[in-house]
Design a protein around this motif. Structure first.
Motif, PDB file in Angstrom:
ATOM      1  N   ALA A   1       7.332   6.054   2.216  1.00 29.45           N
ATOM      2  CA  ALA A   1       8.644   5.430   2.398  1.00 29.45           C
ATOM      3  C   ALA A   1       8.554   3.907   2.465  1.00 29.45           C
ATOM      4  N   GLY A   2       7.345   3.362   2.312  1.00 33.63           N
ATOM      5  CA  GLY A   2       7.200   1.909   2.286  1.00 33.63           C
ATOM      6  C   GLY A   2       7.159   1.259   3.658  1.00 33.63           C
ATOM      7  N   GLN A   3       6.967   2.057   4.709  1.00 37.26           N
ATOM      8  CA  GLN A   3       6.912   1.487   6.057  1.00 37.26           C
ATOM      9  C   GLN A   3       5.510   0.984   6.399  1.00 37.26           C
ATOM     10  N   MET A   4       4.509   1.553   5.774  1.00 38.60           N
ATOM     11  CA  MET A   4       3.121   1.224   6.089  1.00 38.60           C
ATOM     12  C   MET A   4       2.540   0.346   4.974  1.00 38.60           C
ATOM     13  N   LEU A   5       1.419  -0.286   5.278  1.00 37.94           N
ATOM     14  CA  LEU A   5       0.721  -1.054   4.243  1.00 37.94           C
ATOM     15  C   LEU A   5       0.357  -0.102   3.095  1.00 37.94           C
ATOM     16  N   PRO A   6       0.655  -0.485   1.842  1.00 35.59           N
ATOM     17  CA  PRO A   6       0.373   0.424   0.717  1.00 35.59           C
ATOM     18  C   PRO A   6      -1.081   0.900   0.673  1.00 35.59           C
ATOM     19  N   LYS A   7      -2.038   0.010   0.917  1.00 28.44           N
ATOM     20  CA  LYS A   7      -3.452   0.415   0.850  1.00 28.44           C
ATOM     21  C   LYS A   7      -3.830   1.327   2.014  1.00 28.44           C
ATOM     22  N   PHE A   8      -3.123   1.190   3.153  1.00 26.78           N
ATOM     23  CA  PHE A   8      -3.340   2.109   4.282  1.00 26.78           C
ATOM     24  C   PHE A   8      -2.973   3.516   3.838  1.00 26.78           C
TER      25      PHE A   8
ATOM     26  N   ASP B   1     -12.094   6.771   8.205  1.00 23.18           N
ATOM     27  CA  ASP B   1     -12.728   5.519   8.609  1.00 23.18           C
ATOM     28  C   ASP B   1     -12.754   4.643   7.354  1.00 23.18           C
ATOM     29  N   PHE B   2     -11.919   3.609   7.320  1.00 23.26           N
ATOM     30  CA  PHE B   2     -11.878   2.747   6.138  1.00 23.26           C
ATOM     31  C   PHE B   2     -11.518   1.326   6.542  1.00 23.26           C
ATOM     32  N   GLN B   3     -11.785   0.409   5.619  1.00 24.32           N
ATOM     33  CA  GLN B   3     -11.462  -1.000   5.849  1.00 24.32           C
ATOM     34  C   GLN B   3     -10.497  -1.473   4.777  1.00 24.32           C
ATOM     35  N   LEU B   4      -9.613  -2.391   5.186  1.00 20.90           N
ATOM     36  CA  LEU B   4      -8.721  -3.045   4.243  1.00 20.90           C
ATOM     37  C   LEU B   4      -9.067  -4.525   4.223  1.00 20.90           C
ATOM     38  N   SER B   5      -9.185  -5.082   3.038  1.00 21.52           N
ATOM     39  CA  SER B   5      -9.408  -6.520   2.934  1.00 21.52           C
ATOM     40  C   SER B   5      -8.148  -7.235   3.397  1.00 21.52           C
TER      41      SER B   5
ATOM     42  N   ALA C   1      -3.046 -12.079   9.631  1.00 17.95           N
ATOM     43  CA  ALA C   1      -3.284 -12.651   8.300  1.00 17.95           C
ATOM     44  C   ALA C   1      -4.715 -13.171   8.230  1.00 17.95           C
ATOM     45  N   GLY C   2      -5.327 -12.989   7.070  1.00 15.77           N
ATOM     46  CA  GLY C   2      -6.681 -13.492   6.864  1.00 15.77           C
ATOM     47  C   GLY C   2      -7.753 -12.613   7.472  1.00 15.77           C
ATOM     48  N   GLN C   3      -7.365 -11.474   8.027  1.00 17.22           N
ATOM     49  CA  GLN C   3      -8.368 -10.617   8.661  1.00 17.22           C
ATOM     50  C   GLN C   3      -8.524  -9.303   7.925  1.00 17.22           C
ATOM     51  N   GLU C   4      -9.783  -8.847   7.871  1.00 20.43           N
ATOM     52  CA  GLU C   4     -10.075  -7.523   7.348  1.00 20.43           C
ATOM     53  C   GLU C   4      -9.795  -6.533   8.473  1.00 20.43           C
ATOM     54  N   LEU C   5      -9.101  -5.452   8.146  1.00 17.24           N
ATOM     55  CA  LEU C   5      -8.754  -4.450   9.149  1.00 17.24           C
ATOM     56  C   LEU C   5      -9.640  -3.222   8.971  1.00 17.24           C
TER      57      LEU C   5
END
Length: 165
Positions: free
Chosen positions: A41-48, A62-66, A130-134
């Protein structure tokens, strides 16, 4: 059940970011208070969502997002000088405080006060992450079809499909 668009997903997560070379836990959703959302539904980060798209109820992840796939790179230009008159009659905000703001189109966002000058408040409009890897770790607790009401509203109404009262 496998995660797919128009499904409601409930999950736990621990969110870590790198602070001075150490991975630090900054946010969590627990089994008692899971994150529940309408998938696709577009509420979350697309890559999440993309990282969750192959999972099913009971799976761990267990994953990381740039930064680019999360809240974007830090933008030095995204700083605003707000005239002190805007705060006329109210207390001048302190450095570090978060201000609820609205642009000319009615979009709401937040800015963090970075300094207070004689005639202006300088506000950083970058997302705090912003600017942080999650780095996300967690478990899929439940996947269920969304109700018609949830689909028409465009969001989940809780883990069981009902509004909390």
């Amino acid at each position: 059940m496998k995660i797919a668009p128009k499904n409601v997903v409930s999950l736990t997560y621990d969110l870590y970011v790198d602070q001075d070379g150490t991975e630090t836990l900054v946010e969590s959703a627990t089994q008692e208070q899971p994150l529940t959302f309408l998938f696709g539904a577009g509420q979350m980060l697309p890559k999440f969502e993309e990282n969750l798209s192959t999972l099913s109820t009971g799976d761990a992840y267990d994953f990381q997002l740039s930064a680019a796939d999360a809240y974007g790179e830090y933008d030095d230009e995204a700083v605003a000088n707000l005239p002190k008159e805007m705060f006329d009659g109210t207390d001048v905000p302190e450095i570090g405080s978060i201000l609820p703001l609205q642009d000319n189109n009615g979009n709401r966002f937040q800015g963090q006060v970075v300094s207070v000058a004689e005639d202006a408040i300088i506000v950083d409009l970058n997302h705090p992450m912003a600017g942080q890897e999650l780095h996300f770790k967690g478990n899929i607790l439940n996947v269920r079809p969304a109700t018609e009401e949830e689909l028409s509203h465009g969001h989940a109404h809780g883990a069981d499909g009902h509004h909390a009262h």
